[in-house]
Motif scaffolding. Structure first.
Motif, mmCIF file in Angstrom:
data_model
loop_
_atom_site.group_PDB
_atom_site.id
_atom_site.type_symbol
_atom_site.label_atom_id
_atom_site.label_comp_id
_atom_site.label_asym_id
_atom_site.label_seq_id
_atom_site.Cartn_x
_atom_site.Cartn_y
_atom_site.Cartn_z
ATOM 1 N N THR A 182 0.820 -1.213 0.000
ATOM 2 C CA THR A 182 0.000 0.000 0.000
ATOM 3 C C THR A 182 0.855 1.265 0.000
ATOM 4 O OG1 THR A 182 -1.768 -1.181 1.158
ATOM 5 C CG2 THR A 182 -1.859 1.214 1.212
ATOM 6 N N ARG A 269 -10.333 1.026 -1.875
ATOM 7 C CA ARG A 269 -9.955 -0.076 -2.765
ATOM 8 C C ARG A 269 -10.793 -0.083 -4.048
ATOM 9 N NH1 ARG A 269 -9.757 -1.578 2.447
ATOM 10 N NH2 ARG A 269 -7.953 -2.751 3.239
ATOM 11 N N GLU A 278 -9.010 -6.605 -3.310
ATOM 12 C CA GLU A 278 -9.769 -6.675 -2.063
ATOM 13 C C GLU A 278 -8.903 -7.213 -0.929
ATOM 14 O OE1 GLU A 278 -12.822 -9.813 -1.887
ATOM 15 O OE2 GLU A 278 -12.092 -10.463 -3.857
ATOM 16 N N GLN A 280 -5.874 -6.031 -0.391
ATOM 17 C CA GLN A 280 -4.889 -4.988 -0.106
ATOM 18 C C GLN A 280 -4.868 -4.731 1.395
ATOM 19 O OE1 GLN A 280 -3.329 -3.597 -2.994
ATOM 20 N NE2 GLN A 280 -1.793 -2.897 -1.543
#
Length: 409
Positions: A182, A269, A278, A280
């Protein structure tokens, strides 16, 4: 209700496989950095299953947790400042306790203060801590404290459901792997490591009271009709409940002419272009904020928040990557902190698959949000049946007394 719990043991659970040296520094993203250093607390309650003894459940939980930590390796590390997690496999504390009551006495109680007894002790550098509490009826509570600094509610659920799948199926081979990159989409700012962030407890100006409010599907539908716009726009379930909570809150505030600053969390997201996975992991959420005058209706709040959400388009993530958003938001935060305003936070965890956490003895009978010691917060979760919504509402003790009188709870 007096809930007596007795601590039996506490041990450290480490990953079943060592974390490779190339992965031993998990970089926090800008979105992680700006999150308050608090914990997400949830308690999963399981009905008695006489086919599996408490000792077997304990072994199953610990073994599968060790395996799950090899997948979610940052959780077994330690937070270092406000920039990264040292993925050193230090492990997490796993406590076991006994409660001399029946499970039903807890799951039917709307008083929120008792939940603390089913949650583990934490320290500021921990990413995760767990407590398993065994009831005299054979029921089980699994209390989980997850550092909000490294992940949001969906990240929490991803981990728990992976852990339970490993426990249930005996192998982590079939689970989807999380994505820990991320920070590449929301690069961190070194300056944020030097700022002294207030602990969540520092926001508590008065004693905070928590209350769980449950709304049926019929009640929610009625509120959706009440707050429908003049042009026929119909609010979502969460929007309608937010409008209702805000309307009641404005009624119990006695000070004239005050202005509220309302915050709402939104999942980033699905709003990215292209959408992020999904799976992440991290705080992949954006905070919407709108000004609302005391005399404004709950319906007006709904449309203001919806309009604010429209600004979080596919280009938002690109601006995050270029650090454009970071500068704008830091400026806005500074300006917000200088304004004397009443702040209120809404956070929805509806449609999150909390009830899929089956460790091998059935899914949870109930999952309850443990909240945080912060006033003026409303957390939304689906009921187990999926039709209704439970709201954990946190207000100052004085305002909670007024609200209960207003709603005759």
């Amino acid at each position: 209700m007096e809930t007596e719990t007795k601590l039996i043991s506490i041990e450290t659970i480490t990953p079943s496989y060592p974390t490779p040296k190339s992965l031993q520094k998990h970089q926090l993203s800008y979105l992680d950095q700006t999150m308050l250093p608090s914990f997400i607390h949830l308690v999963y309650f399981y009905s008695p299953n006489p086919k599996i003894s408490n000792s077997e459940k304990s072994k199953q939980l610990k073994k599968s947790l060790s395996e799950a930590l090899s997948i979610y390796y940052p959780l077994a590390g330690r937070l270092v400042g406000n920039l990264y997690v040292d993925c050193n496999d230090a492990g997490i504390p796993f406590s076991e306790a006994e409660a001399d009551i029946d499970l039903s006495q807890v799951t039917t109680n709307q008083n929120h203060t008792y939940l603390k007894k089913f949650l583990p002790l934490t320290t500021d550098d921990l990413c995760l801590a767990i407590q398993a509490t065994f009831f005299r009826c054979g029921g089980l509570a699994v209390g989980i404290s997850f550092a909000h600094k490294i992940g949001d509610g969906l990240s929490f659920v991803l981990f728990v459901n992976t852990w339970s799948a490993v426990a249930r199926d005996g192998s982590g081979g079939g689970v989807a792997l999380p994505k820990f990159d991320t920070a590449t989409y929301a690069p961190p700012l070194d300056v944020l490591n030097e700022l002294q962030q207030p602990a969540a407890e520092g926001l508590k100006e008065e004693e905070v009271a928590g209350r769980i409010l449950t709304f049926s599907a019929t009640e929610i539908a009625a509120l959706q009709e009440r707050y429908a716009g003049s042009n026929g726009r119909r609010p979502t379930r969460v929007e309608a409940l937010s409008a209702f909570i805000w309307s009641v809150y404005t009624e119990i505030k006695s000070e004239p002419g005050w202005v509220g600053l309302v915050y709402k969390m939104a999942n980033l997201r699905s709003r990215a272009e292209p959408p992020l996975s999904e799976y992440q992991f991290g705080n992949v959420i954006v905070t919407l904020r709108v000004d609302v005058a005391a005399g404004n209706s709950g319906g007006e709040l709904t449309w203001k928040l919806r309009d604010a959400l429209k600004e979080i388009d596919g280009g938002y993530l690109g601006r995050l990557k270029k650090r454009e958003v970071q500068m704008e938001e830091l400026t806005a935060h500074t300006q917000d902190s200088q304004r004397a305003m009443e702040r209120f936070f809404f956070s929805s965890w509806c449609r999150f698959p909390f009830y899929e956490a089956d460790f091998g003895w059935g899914g949870p009978e109930r999952v309850i949000n443990g909240g945080s010691p912060v006033k003026n917060v409303a957390y939304f979760m689906d009921t187990k049946s999926g039709g209704g919504i439970e709201i954990l509402l946190q207000l100052t003790k004085s305002n909670m007394d007024k609200l209960e009188a207003r709603l005759m709870l």
